[in-house]
Design a protein around this motif. Structure first.
Motif, PDB file in Angstrom:
ATOM      1  N   ALA A  39       0.832  -1.209   0.000  1.00 12.92           N
ATOM      2  CA  ALA A  39       0.000   0.000   0.000  1.00 12.92           C
ATOM      3  C   ALA A  39       0.865   1.258   0.000  1.00 12.92           C
ATOM      4  CB  ALA A  39      -0.930  -0.005   1.211  1.00 12.92           C
ATOM      5  N   LEU A  40       1.920   1.260   0.818  1.00 18.21           N
ATOM      6  CA  LEU A  40       2.819   2.421   0.877  1.00 18.21           C
ATOM      7  C   LEU A  40       3.562   2.592  -0.438  1.00 18.21           C
ATOM      8  CD1 LEU A  40       3.967   4.662   2.681  1.00 18.21           C
ATOM      9  CD2 LEU A  40       5.757   3.052   3.394  1.00 18.21           C
ATOM     10  N   SER A  41       4.008   1.489  -1.031  1.00 13.13           N
ATOM     11  CA  SER A  41       4.727   1.554  -2.304  1.00 13.13           C
ATOM     12  C   SER A  41       3.848   2.123  -3.411  1.00 13.13           C
ATOM     13  CB  SER A  41       5.217   0.149  -2.685  1.00 13.13           C
ATOM     14  OG  SER A  41       5.833   0.148  -3.950  1.00 13.13           O
ATOM     15  N   ILE A  42       2.575   1.753  -3.398  1.00 14.30           N
ATOM     16  CA  ILE A  42       1.654   2.276  -4.411  1.00 14.30           C
ATOM     17  C   ILE A  42       1.420   3.764  -4.221  1.00 14.30           C
ATOM     18  CG2 ILE A  42      -0.735   2.157  -5.227  1.00 14.30           C
ATOM     19  CD1 ILE A  42      -0.686  -0.823  -4.560  1.00 14.30           C
ATOM     20  N   SER A  43       1.419   4.233  -2.984  1.00 16.08           N
ATOM     21  CA  SER A  43       1.101   5.639  -2.716  1.00 16.08           C
ATOM     22  C   SER A  43       2.276   6.578  -2.929  1.00 16.08           C
ATOM     23  CB  SER A  43       0.596   5.794  -1.273  1.00 16.08           C
ATOM     24  OG  SER A  43       1.626   5.510  -0.353  1.00 16.08           O
ATOM     25  N   VAL A  44       3.518   6.043  -2.943  1.00 13.41           N
ATOM     26  CA  VAL A  44       4.714   6.877  -3.055  1.00 13.41           C
ATOM     27  C   VAL A  44       5.204   6.892  -4.492  1.00 13.41           C
ATOM     28  CG1 VAL A  44       7.144   7.077  -2.369  1.00 13.41           C
ATOM     29  CG2 VAL A  44       5.419   6.487  -0.676  1.00 13.41           C
ATOM     30  N   GLY A  45       5.582   8.073  -4.961  1.00 14.09           N
ATOM     31  CA  GLY A  45       6.109   8.192  -6.309  1.00 14.09           C
ATOM     32  C   GLY A  45       6.227   9.630  -6.739  1.00 14.09           C
ATOM     33  N   ALA A  46       6.351   9.841  -8.055  1.00 16.30           N
ATOM     34  CA  ALA A  46       6.440  11.208  -8.581  1.00 16.30           C
ATOM     35  C   ALA A  46       5.218  12.018  -8.166  1.00 16.30           C
ATOM     36  CB  ALA A  46       6.566  11.168 -10.096  1.00 16.30           C
ATOM     37  N   ALA A  47       4.072  11.338  -8.101  1.00 17.93           N
ATOM     38  CA  ALA A  47       2.850  11.972  -7.594  1.00 17.93           C
ATOM     39  C   ALA A  47       2.363  11.140  -6.406  1.00 17.93           C
ATOM     40  CB  ALA A  47       1.785  12.029  -8.676  1.00 17.93           C
ATOM     41  N   ASP A  48       2.449  11.716  -5.211  1.00 18.76           N
ATOM     42  CA  ASP A  48       2.009  10.989  -4.020  1.00 18.76           C
ATOM     43  C   ASP A  48       0.489  10.831  -4.014  1.00 18.76           C
ATOM     44  OD1 ASP A  48       4.578  10.749  -3.127  1.00 18.76           O
ATOM     45  OD2 ASP A  48       4.504  12.529  -1.853  1.00 18.76           O
ATOM     46  N   ARG A  50      -2.879   9.324  -1.706  1.00 17.54           N
ATOM     47  CA  ARG A  50      -3.322   8.948  -0.361  1.00 17.54           C
ATOM     48  C   ARG A  50      -3.661   7.463  -0.294  1.00 17.54           C
ATOM     49  NH1 ARG A  50      -7.508  13.826   1.418  1.00 17.54           N
ATOM     50  NH2 ARG A  50      -5.951  15.534   1.398  1.00 17.54           N
ATOM     51  N   LEU A  51      -3.453   6.902   0.911  1.00 14.56           N
ATOM     52  CA  LEU A  51      -3.755   5.483   1.102  1.00 14.56           C
ATOM     53  C   LEU A  51      -5.243   5.187   0.913  1.00 14.56           C
ATOM     54  CD1 LEU A  51      -1.493   4.625   4.180  1.00 14.56           C
ATOM     55  CD2 LEU A  51      -1.139   3.957   1.805  1.00 14.56           C
ATOM     56  N   THR A  52      -6.102   6.147   1.247  1.00 18.16           N
ATOM     57  CA  THR A  52      -7.542   5.940   1.025  1.00 18.16           C
ATOM     58  C   THR A  52      -7.850   5.817  -0.468  1.00 18.16           C
ATOM     59  OG1 THR A  52      -7.835   8.360   1.107  1.00 18.16           O
ATOM     60  CG2 THR A  52      -8.229   7.111   3.136  1.00 18.16           C
ATOM     61  N   THR A  53      -7.119   6.582  -1.278  1.00 15.61           N
ATOM     62  CA  THR A  53      -7.295   6.484  -2.730  1.00 15.61           C
ATOM     63  C   THR A  53      -6.807   5.132  -3.239  1.00 15.61           C
ATOM     64  OG1 THR A  53      -6.927   8.880  -2.892  1.00 15.61           O
ATOM     65  CG2 THR A  53      -6.808   7.610  -4.934  1.00 15.61           C
TER      66      THR A  53
END
Length: 349
Positions: A39-48, A50-53
């Motif tokens: 979940a954290l890996s999906i939320s982090v990147g060039a465009a952050d 949210r975990l709810t998203t």
């Protein structure tokens, strides 16, 4: 009667040296950490994001939302690739260390990664339109060729195959295959195509690649679990295993095939990432002991977790640019390699 007594003594030694409660703890905590890390890996990147998203994109997908499309098409397959590749490299390293009794055994150190990379370079140069499925097959052939050369060179030496000869032969074969790969890249102007491949990364993994690789990797991981008891006995030495009635040649052949599938598949997906298979099995044995029925599943979990966090770190060090994962593992793996080789130098004669 003697064989049966020997097996009972080995089983008692394994039981005394192993910690089942620690393995259960590693698996429970590790699997929970993997879910959170995905979940954290999906939320982090060039465009952050949210975990709810992330939750909504996975369970209530809406193709009209750009964030959902990014998560479903780009970041989710990338995170799942981290899990599969980390487990593959870690379990391949654990099997190799158990079968060869070499604490420095690793798909990268014994030339398998370099062999796969050479075949990929050849495919890029001479067969640019090759399908991804064919690329994986050739990657397996490259890993098998490298493994054959390493064991062949080691066996030709006086005294046969020893841990230090495997490491030296692996270093020589890796250097040869890497040089050939770079020569092909320069001659055919493939430097740009192979540059990120050499550094290692999961950014380009798509669902089509996962669908092709996942069944093979999962099947190889299951086979590794089924073979784990035999690897445990083999890790006490070939003479001991033979004396206990084990068919060591069959076990080694099956183990080698599993390693080729795991290492070849992982390299074909993300490139020659080194040191995962070296570091993780040592961590697993530190926690759970010498029983490979515990070491292999714990290595798979710890390898997946380490790969996920390395991928997250690669995106956070210098955003919006990504640091190659291979560089991060080299920073961890090289000191660990020196530590293990110095600590166990008396075992490599």
């Amino acid at each position: 009667m003697m064989v049966r007594r020997g097996k009972m003594e080995i089983e008692k030694h394994i039981k005394r040296s192993s910690r089942s409660w620690a393995a259960i703890l590693v698996l429970v905590v590790g699997l929970s950490a993997i879910l959170f890390s995905i979940a954290l890996s999906i939320s982090v990147g060039a465009a952050d994001i949210r975990l709810t998203t992330v939750w909504d994109a996975v369970f209530h997908y809406d193709s009209r939302q750009t964030a959902h499309a990014i998560i479903r098409d780009l970041r989710l397959p990338r995170s799942l690739a981290d899990v599969l590749v980390g487990a593959s490299f870690a379990v391949a390293g654990a099997i190799m260390q158990g079968m060869t009794r070499n604490p420095l055994a690793d798909a990268g150190l014994l030339g398998l990664n370099a062999g796969s990379t050479l075949m990929v370079a050849i495919c890029f140069a001479f067969f640019p339109g090759l399908s991804y499925q064919s690329l994986i097959i050739w990657s397996f052939f490259g890993a098998a060729a490298a493994a054959g050369m390493v064991y062949g060179v080691s066996a030709l030496s006086r005294g046969g195959v020893t841990p230090i000869r495997l490491v030296l032969a692996g270093a020589a074969v890796s250097a040869l295959f890497t040089s050939l790969s770079e020569g092909i890249a320069i001659h055919f102007q493939l430097s740009q195509e192979l540059a990120f491949w050499y550094a290692g990364g999961v950014a380009g993994v798509k669902w089509s690649q996962l669908k092709l690789l996942a069944p093979w990797i999962v099947a190889a991981l299951v086979a590794a679990l089924l073979l784990s008891r035999s690897i445990t006995i083999l890790s006490f030495g070939e003479e001991v295993a033979t004396g206990l009635g084990q068919k060591t040649k069959i076990v080694k052949l099956m183990g080698a095939m599993i390693v080729l599938v795991l290492a070849g598949g992982a390299v074909s997906a993300v490139g020659p990432i080194g040191f995962v298979g070296l570091v993780v099995p040592h961590l697993a044995r530190f926690f759970v002991g010498v029983d490979y029925r515990l070491v292999i599943p714990c290595s798979a979990v710890l390898g997946s977790l380490l790969m996920l966090w390395a991928d997250i770190g690669a995106r956070m060090i210098h955003p919006p640019y990504e640091t190659p994962i291979g560089v991060l593992f080299a920073l961890i793996g090289v000191p660990f390699f020196l530590y293990v080789s110095r600590k166990r130098k008396g075992e490599f004669a």
